[in-house]
Design a protein around this motif. Sequence first.
Motif, short mmCIF file in Angstrom:
data_model
loop_
_atom_site.label_atom_id
_atom_site.label_comp_id
_atom_site.label_asym_id
_atom_site.label_seq_id
_atom_site.Cartn_x
_atom_site.Cartn_y
_atom_site.Cartn_z
N ARG A 48 -7.79 5.12 -20.69
CA ARG A 48 -8.12 5.98 -21.83
C ARG A 48 -8.63 5.15 -23.01
N GLY A 49 -9.35 4.06 -22.71
CA GLY A 49 -9.94 3.22 -23.74
C GLY A 49 -9.00 2.23 -24.38
N LEU A 50 -7.77 2.15 -23.90
CA LEU A 50 -6.77 1.26 -24.52
C LEU A 50 -6.33 0.21 -23.51
N GLY A 51 -6.15 -1.03 -23.99
CA GLY A 51 -5.70 -2.12 -23.14
C GLY A 51 -4.79 -3.04 -23.92
N SER A 55 -1.43 -0.75 -23.23
CA SER A 55 -1.28 -0.25 -21.86
C SER A 55 -0.23 -1.11 -21.17
N LEU A 56 0.75 -0.47 -20.58
CA LEU A 56 1.90 -1.18 -20.04
C LEU A 56 1.66 -1.54 -18.57
N LEU A 57 2.00 -2.79 -18.22
CA LEU A 57 1.90 -3.26 -16.85
C LEU A 57 3.30 -3.55 -16.34
N LEU A 58 3.66 -2.96 -15.20
CA LEU A 58 4.99 -3.12 -14.62
C LEU A 58 4.88 -3.65 -13.21
N LEU A 68 2.05 -13.14 -25.27
CA LEU A 68 0.76 -13.78 -25.00
C LEU A 68 -0.30 -12.79 -24.52
N THR A 69 0.09 -11.54 -24.33
CA THR A 69 -0.86 -10.54 -23.84
C THR A 69 -1.91 -10.27 -24.90
N LYS A 70 -3.18 -10.39 -24.50
CA LYS A 70 -4.29 -10.23 -25.44
C LYS A 70 -4.92 -8.86 -25.28
#
Length: 301
Positions: A48-51, A55-58, A68-70
């Motif tokens: 939805r245009g968001l990173g 946006s959560l990564l599991l 450190l997530t950019k």
Amino acid sequence: TETPRSVVSDTRVDALRSLARDVGDRLDELPGVFVQRTTSASAAPLIRGLGGQRSLLLYDGLRLNDSLTKVGGNALLTLVDPMSVRSVEVLRGPASVIYGSDALGGVVLVNPLDAVARADGSAYAHGEVSMRYASAERSVQGGALVEGEAGPWGALFSGTMGETGRLMAGGPLGVQPYSGFRDRTGSLRVTLTPSRGHRVGVALHGSAITDAPRSDLSSPMDTRVFRLQQRDLAYAHYRGDFGALVVSARAGVMRREEIRDRFREGRVDTERDEVLTAHVALQADLRVRQARVTAGLDLAS
């Protein structure tokens, strides 16, 4: 995943058919997700245009996002062992009520394979070997998986190793500079099923990407390279089925390290970051007739 949100997913069969190199390639095949590859070694999903942090990564219920997530390209999904992944699910749209404030765009759930003891306690062994070659990127990747169960015990080991060369452009353009990298991943899972409906286990996951140039920021007189991107993850998990009540718990620690070099005329600058994250997740799911109540606790520091 049971949710009123829009969900798309794939399977291991889908990944084999698409010749996916990593989890980012698998996401490329799913509708409603755009995978940003700022470098050849990165795979940052945009939902939805968001990173980035929105946006959560599991991975197996544990958060891969850290400090450190950019917002731009990152290697969080490239650092996942592709041989260990059973399926990938994408929950599209805001999900902060369930998953927290960083699930504004959506959630990517990477579900790993698990070695679960057979109901009759019989012994079983299974193995897989894969090889992948791509001429356009001059890459070679090999992977292997070994799984076995005996009595109440189960174990699974998997790993991959590969090297990607510089991308070949069409016609007389030659090759794309500042591309190519080397990577290696490995994972180990051991589970114990002491009684029916109860399972406990431990898991180790290690991965590294080396010598990955930043093609978006490099020029002939100013080259930037990720010398090392590494993630090590260790955790324990439990799942108990008490009839109408199902309880699951996970606790672990994740270490991530980045070493970045910048080469300029007569000068080399090096930056290093290391982050250690502890994670605890608890969830209780109660079902009574047609009603369902879910409560959980998720802590990361």
